[in-house]
Design an enzyme around this catalytic site. Structure first.
Site, PDB file in Angstrom:
ATOM      1  N   GLU A 105      26.256  10.895  54.230  1.00 37.72           N
ATOM      2  CA  GLU A 105      25.406  11.811  54.918  1.00 37.72           C
ATOM      3  C   GLU A 105      24.849  12.436  53.583  1.00 37.72           C
ATOM      4  O   GLU A 105      25.428  13.070  52.717  1.00 37.72           O
ATOM      5  CB  GLU A 105      26.310  12.996  55.523  1.00 37.72           C
ATOM      6  CG  GLU A 105      26.882  12.639  57.081  1.00 37.72           C
ATOM      7  CD  GLU A 105      27.195  13.790  57.636  1.00 37.72           C
ATOM      8  OE1 GLU A 105      27.395  13.753  58.922  1.00 37.72           O
ATOM      9  OE2 GLU A 105      27.376  14.808  57.392  1.00 37.72           O
ATOM     10  N   CYS A 106      23.422  12.509  53.936  1.00 38.20           N
ATOM     11  CA  CYS A 106      22.440  13.484  52.819  1.00 38.20           C
ATOM     12  C   CYS A 106      22.911  12.935  51.295  1.00 38.20           C
ATOM     13  O   CYS A 106      22.609  11.808  50.847  1.00 38.20           O
ATOM     14  CB  CYS A 106      22.737  14.933  53.234  1.00 38.20           C
ATOM     15  SG  CYS A 106      21.389  15.674  52.449  1.00 38.20           S
ATOM     16  N   GLY A 107      23.730  13.944  50.686  1.00 35.18           N
ATOM     17  CA  GLY A 107      23.942  13.563  49.066  1.00 35.18           C
ATOM     18  C   GLY A 107      24.760  12.124  49.061  1.00 35.18           C
ATOM     19  O   GLY A 107      24.496  11.279  48.434  1.00 35.18           O
ATOM     20  N   TYR A 130      24.450   9.619  51.061  1.00 30.11           N
ATOM     21  CA  TYR A 130      23.426   8.643  51.407  1.00 30.11           C
ATOM     22  C   TYR A 130      22.801   8.339  50.408  1.00 30.11           C
ATOM     23  O   TYR A 130      22.497   7.205  49.793  1.00 30.11           O
ATOM     24  CB  TYR A 130      22.768   9.083  52.531  1.00 30.11           C
ATOM     25  CG  TYR A 130      21.266   8.431  52.919  1.00 30.11           C
ATOM     26  CD1 TYR A 130      21.535   7.065  53.243  1.00 30.11           C
ATOM     27  CD2 TYR A 130      20.122   8.958  52.812  1.00 30.11           C
ATOM     28  CE1 TYR A 130      20.465   6.184  53.545  1.00 30.11           C
ATOM     29  CE2 TYR A 130      19.134   8.261  53.167  1.00 30.11           C
ATOM     30  CZ  TYR A 130      19.213   6.908  53.577  1.00 30.11           C
ATOM     31  OH  TYR A 130      18.111   6.085  53.854  1.00 30.11           O
ATOM     32  N   SER A 166      22.329   8.260  56.271  1.00 32.47           N
ATOM     33  CA  SER A 166      21.249   9.023  56.594  1.00 32.47           C
ATOM     34  C   SER A 166      21.155  10.248  56.009  1.00 32.47           C
ATOM     35  O   SER A 166      22.326  10.925  55.433  1.00 32.47           O
ATOM     36  CB  SER A 166      20.795   9.048  57.855  1.00 32.47           C
ATOM     37  OG  SER A 166      21.599  10.208  58.670  1.00 32.47           O
TER      38      SER A 166
END
Length: 437
Positions: free
Chosen positions: A329-331, A333, A429
């Site tokens: 997730e985010c970082g 990703y 993502s």
């Protein structure tokens, strides 16, 4: 017995509500009150400080992203052994989105009304005096189901300044229960997503003690506690929220990977999952007997060189992904990608499990609630599963050539298109999941 509660709110961000909340939490906790902190809306940073101040895990309450059953479950579970709820609002008290989500518009005022919690309004009165009374009166009458119970004045310059502002507030029919003078020494360090994380803050306990001393000296703690209202009864539901992605979850957990919501971990555990933390920054790989790897968000861009040279972590993660799922997730990703370029323009080689390149060299804020639908089966559920959450990052995607993971829309229902990627068993993502839709 669910304890009473009080919401600390303000007309806007930067008014001083976090200063008051942290000082109040620590002051009450050290006097023997079992005070349960809560945070309105999607926020990873403030709850970490809440937990350090109160000695209890702080949970997020989000009416746009969370279903009613999950909200009720979190309040019942968190308050089961507490004496008092102290909630911290996000942004301004009435700020939310235009269209309701799972349980509301995401505003702190909506949560106050839902829970039955009165509001303690923090007013930054720098640059005004009696006019603060007009602000307070406007807030008190803006929404009939939200009760402003009292006011704390912040950034007070002098006794005369206090007297004039107090007169305006009291003429508006509200009690002043605290007067905080200007004090630049008590400001906590900040970063682009808010405060620097609790576990990164130098001498955090000393700072919290200083905040508690400051609040105790300038606020009437007994009067503030007396403002709390009865928490509105709701069904004692057992809702653990999102299903766990596996029975044994290897969770990256260190200064680069810290953005995971406490309600998700608690819900996974209640459903029988085991959390197995490991530290990529310490060049650790996931547990060999784990079922899935979960790389949460955080600040990997601040640790690009260490992550790039964490060869054991890279090798272990690639080996794991050959047979079992990995999600970021985010970082997380970004770390699954090929290259992450930091704010100085230095490119760092990442794990290469996704065909992705991201950069902080040119910052661009991406912010908002998201309703996401899975375009294919993955650890979050089968194709077509819908989940709610948010996106908040400053990175730019330079290249993303994997099969898209989500189809997403924003809080207004506007379709934003594809988000994230999948390659083999690896998915990721910028979307932070909060609850199932």
């Amino acid at each position: 017995m669910i304890p009473p509660g009080l919401l600390i709110a303000a007309p806007r961000s930067g008014s001083g509500k976090t200063t008051l909340v942290l000082g109040l939490l620590r002051a009450l906790a050290r006097s023997g009150v079992a005070v349960q902190p809560m945070k309105c809306g999607p926020d990873y940073i403030d709850p970490g400080f809440h937990a350090a101040a109160a000695g209890r895990v702080s949970y997020n309450l989000d009416s746009w992203a969370m279903r009613s059953d999950l909200l009720d479950s979190l309040v019942h579970q968190a308050g089961a052994d507490a004496d008092l709820f102290i909630g911290e609002a996000l942004m301004g008290l009435f700020d939310g989105v235009a269209h309701d989500g799972a349980s509301g518009d995401g505003s702190s005022s909506g949560l106050a009304a839902r829970q039955g919690w009165p509001v303690l309004l923090v007013l930054d009165i720098s640059g005004q005096s009696q006019s603060a009374g007009a602000v307070a009166k406007g807030f008190a009458g803006f929404r009939p189901d939200v009760r402003i119970a009292g006011v704390v004045l912040n950034k007070v310059a002098s006794p005369r300044h206090e007297a004039l502002a107090r007169r305006g507030i009291e003429e508006a029919g509200l009690p002043v229960v605290g007067v905080l003078p200007r004090n630049a020494d008590l400001v906590l360090p900040e970063r682009h997503l808010g405060l620097v994380q609790a576990d990164e803050t130098v001498e955090l306990d000393r700072r919290l003690e200083a905040l508690a001393d400051f609040v105790a000296a300038h606020c009437d703690l007994n009067a503030i506690r007396a403002l709390a209202g009865t928490t509105r009864p709701s069904p004692a539901v057992e809702d653990a929220g999102l299903r766990p992605p596996g029975q044994r979850i290897a969770l990256a957990r260190d200064a680069a990977f810290s953005f995971v919501y406490p309600h998700l971990l608690a819900g996974w555990r209640r459903q029988g999952a085991e959390i197995l933390p490991f530290s990529p920054l310490a060049d650790e790989g996931p547990a060999e007997d784990a079922d899935v790897v979960w790389l949460p968000g955080g600040y990997p861009e601040l640790h690009g060189a260490r992550l790039a040279t964490a060869t054991r972590f890279h090798k272990a993660l690639r080996l794991f992904a050959e047979t079992r799922p990995v999600h970021g997730e985010c970082g997380g990703y970004m770390v699954l990608g090929q290259v992450l370029t930091d704010a100085d323009g230095t490119a760092h080689r990442m794990t290469g499990l996704l065909d992705l390149e991201t950069s902080f060299a040119k910052r661009r804020m991406n912010l908002g609630y998201r309703l996401a639908e899975l375009k294919q089966d993955c650890t979050l559920g089968p194709k077509g599963t819908r989940v709610r959450g948010h996106e908040f990052h400053y990175s730019t995607t330079l290249r993303a050539d994997d099969a898209p993971l989500f189809e997403v829309s924003d809080a207004n229902g506007t379709l934003l298109g594809a988000l994230g990627g999948r390659r083999g068993r690896v998915t990721g993502s910028f979307f932070h999941v909060i609850d199932k839709a």
